[in-house]
Enzyme design. Sequence first.
Site, PDB file in Angstrom:
ATOM      1  N   GLN A   1      -9.042   9.765   0.091  1.00 51.61           N
ATOM      2  CA  GLN A   1      -8.912   9.365   1.502  1.00 51.61           C
ATOM      3  C   GLN A   1      -9.449  10.466   2.427  1.00 51.61           C
ATOM      4  O   GLN A   1     -10.083  10.188   3.436  1.00 51.61           O
ATOM      5  CB  GLN A   1      -7.450   9.069   1.840  1.00 51.61           C
TER       6      GLN A   1
ATOM      7  N   PRO B   1       0.819  -1.216   0.000  1.00 49.11           N
ATOM      8  CA  PRO B   1       0.000   0.000   0.000  1.00 49.11           C
ATOM      9  C   PRO B   1       0.856   1.270   0.000  1.00 49.11           C
ATOM     10  O   PRO B   1       2.081   1.208  -0.063  1.00 49.11           O
ATOM     11  CB  PRO B   1      -0.765  -0.128   1.313  1.00 49.11           C
TER      12      PRO B   1
ATOM     13  N   LYS C   1       4.499  -5.015  -6.954  1.00 47.69           N
ATOM     14  CA  LYS C   1       3.603  -3.992  -7.504  1.00 47.69           C
ATOM     15  C   LYS C   1       3.347  -3.001  -6.369  1.00 47.69           C
ATOM     16  O   LYS C   1       2.581  -3.270  -5.455  1.00 47.69           O
ATOM     17  CB  LYS C   1       2.298  -4.648  -7.959  1.00 47.69           C
ATOM     18  N   PRO C   2       4.019  -1.834  -6.405  1.00 49.10           N
ATOM     19  CA  PRO C   2       3.757  -0.837  -5.356  1.00 49.10           C
ATOM     20  C   PRO C   2       2.410  -0.154  -5.589  1.00 49.10           C
ATOM     21  O   PRO C   2       1.803  -0.313  -6.644  1.00 49.10           O
ATOM     22  CB  PRO C   2       4.902   0.172  -5.524  1.00 49.10           C
TER      23      PRO C   2
ATOM     24  N   CYS D   1      -1.689   0.806   9.762  1.00 50.93           N
ATOM     25  CA  CYS D   1      -2.558  -0.346  10.039  1.00 50.93           C
ATOM     26  C   CYS D   1      -2.647  -0.598  11.544  1.00 50.93           C
ATOM     27  O   CYS D   1      -3.686  -0.988  12.047  1.00 50.93           O
ATOM     28  CB  CYS D   1      -2.052  -1.570   9.313  1.00 50.93           C
TER      29      CYS D   1
ATOM     30  N   GLU E   1     -12.185   0.931  10.519  1.00 45.20           N
ATOM     31  CA  GLU E   1     -10.854   1.538  10.356  1.00 45.20           C
ATOM     32  C   GLU E   1     -11.022   2.847   9.588  1.00 45.20           C
ATOM     33  O   GLU E   1     -11.385   2.842   8.416  1.00 45.20           O
ATOM     34  CB  GLU E   1      -9.928   0.577   9.601  1.00 45.20           C
TER      35      GLU E   1
ATOM     36  N   GLU F   1      -2.117  -8.704   5.251  1.00 46.11           N
ATOM     37  CA  GLU F   1      -2.019  -7.752   6.364  1.00 46.11           C
ATOM     38  C   GLU F   1      -2.989  -6.633   6.028  1.00 46.11           C
ATOM     39  O   GLU F   1      -2.764  -5.855   5.103  1.00 46.11           O
ATOM     40  CB  GLU F   1      -0.564  -7.260   6.460  1.00 46.11           C
TER      41      GLU F   1
ATOM     42  N   GLU G   1     -11.049  -5.747   1.607  1.00 51.34           N
ATOM     43  CA  GLU G   1     -11.805  -6.072   0.392  1.00 51.34           C
ATOM     44  C   GLU G   1     -10.874  -6.640  -0.681  1.00 51.34           C
ATOM     45  O   GLU G   1     -11.129  -7.703  -1.245  1.00 51.34           O
ATOM     46  CB  GLU G   1     -12.527  -4.820  -0.151  1.00 51.34           C
TER      47      GLU G   1
END
Length: 481
Positions: free
Chosen positions: A333, A153, A178-179, A287, A383, A253, A234
């Site tokens: 966000q 992420p 894959k960032p 997280c 969250e 995670e 998800e």
Amino acid sequence: MVDAYSPQMNLIAGRWQPAEEERKIPVECPSNGEPFSSIAQSTETDIDHAVAAARQSFERGSWRRLTATERGRLLICLADKVDHHFETLAHLEAQDTGKPLTQARADITATARYFEFYGGAADKLHGEVIPYLNGFHVQSLREPLGVTAHIIPWNYPAQMFGRTLAPSLAMGNAVVLKPAEEASMTPLYLAKLAMEVGFPEGTINVVTGHGDVAGAALSKHPDIDFISFTGSPEVGSEVQAAAAKNHVDCTLELGGKSPQIVFEDADLDSALAAIVRAVIQNGGQTCSAGSRALVQKSIFDDVIKILGESFSNLMAAPHDEDRDLGPLITATQKNRVEKYLQSTDAKKVAQGQILDLAPTSGHYVAPMLYGPVSRDDPLAREEIFGPVLSCLPFDDETDAIELANNTEYGLVSGVWTLDGSRQVRMAKALRCGQVFINCYGAGGGIELPFGGVGKSGHGREKGFEALREFTTLKTIVQKHD
Ligand code: NAP
Ligand code: MG
């Protein structure tokens, strides 16, 4: 030959190459919402090439056939290289994610430390000799999995590069990363440094792009042997379904709603300072953020008052101002967090500030303190991934345990009490992967196995546990006279 590094290129088979369709994704700085670079928008074809390169590298054996000590030494060389490029990486990380420079520097220190730790650990994971029947010698051998896929992420891109790749590389795997599309700059730069220290071509491959295209293609690819995923529950479910189809394992995670549990006998000075830090760190986009403060009723009003004073003084500002927190990663966000704040019935106790000169085009959210928050309010259960602390009162130890475990998540917990027996009872009763007693380590501790239960995911990263995840165990039975 290594082609010239550029953030618009993918690293495949040791060469920097454009995505096949040559399309780009703009890269913006969250502090001002302005684009400052771009990255490759890769497709399934680019992922195919990267996986093929990793497979060829693995089969060729130029990495896995090195001795474990030699692999470890190269990881440690990369740690040193990261240290040499420390300020460049810290500034790039701060610009790409909006996090304050002090936080970005701490992240680069941790990134180097991942390569140092796993470099040192590479030759220290041993197989076993298993007692069996007379006339037999039985041993177990840890071998690399092959090609491991890594999807990370945007919240800690540099640290995540180290956290997910270092243990896999230490065990001899070839990797494809894959960032996140919002934060690929430091992973690409770190890959450049890895090439410079001499990782064999195809051992490390980095492909940028959108999650639903490049990420999905990587997780569904039939020629990968393992997936390490960090992100939302998800997408985690989709990744696990893709892994199941190909009969490969994955670690997930997926975040948390971690409680900080404060009993009436706690040392409030240290508890409350740590609680504020642990929810504000990285703007709450962590997280393991301690986003629920569960406080014993007898001290609830006092605690709320002290926390309120701290929150009023917190300041969100552009990354280069280096204040308590930066902006959130994207407008999306920010809107997501603001929606939670607009729809809650909980009482707002205090609000922090946004620096006057912060550009209005940046994605700033002022730190928010709420309490008491009812147990079924989304602020107490979901969250938020923003600088928001929800305070809930509890009666006694039994009630504290019930409340702490009353969540679908289970990542980290903090327990604040001076009663030693209660510390142990609580640690055993909490449903989560890590418990901190009279301390809290959001994001810290490379040596400490880390991961969750329930909606927080499964599998363990960090520490020696991560090395085991990136191996397969072979049992060898040898008959002798
Ligand atoms: P996300 O969508 O799960 O993204 C995480 C990674 O997965 C990114 O690299 C993403 O690529 C990729 N991805 C997206 N869709 C994919 C798919 N269908 N198949 C394979 N890979 C895919 O998370 P997000 O959108 O960044 O954040 C959403 C929420 O997730 C946050 O608000 C937070 O609650 C949670 N989150 C948790 C953590 C954590 O550390 N546990 C970190 C970040 C977010 P793109 O970036 O290109 O889409
Ligand atoms: Mg960015």
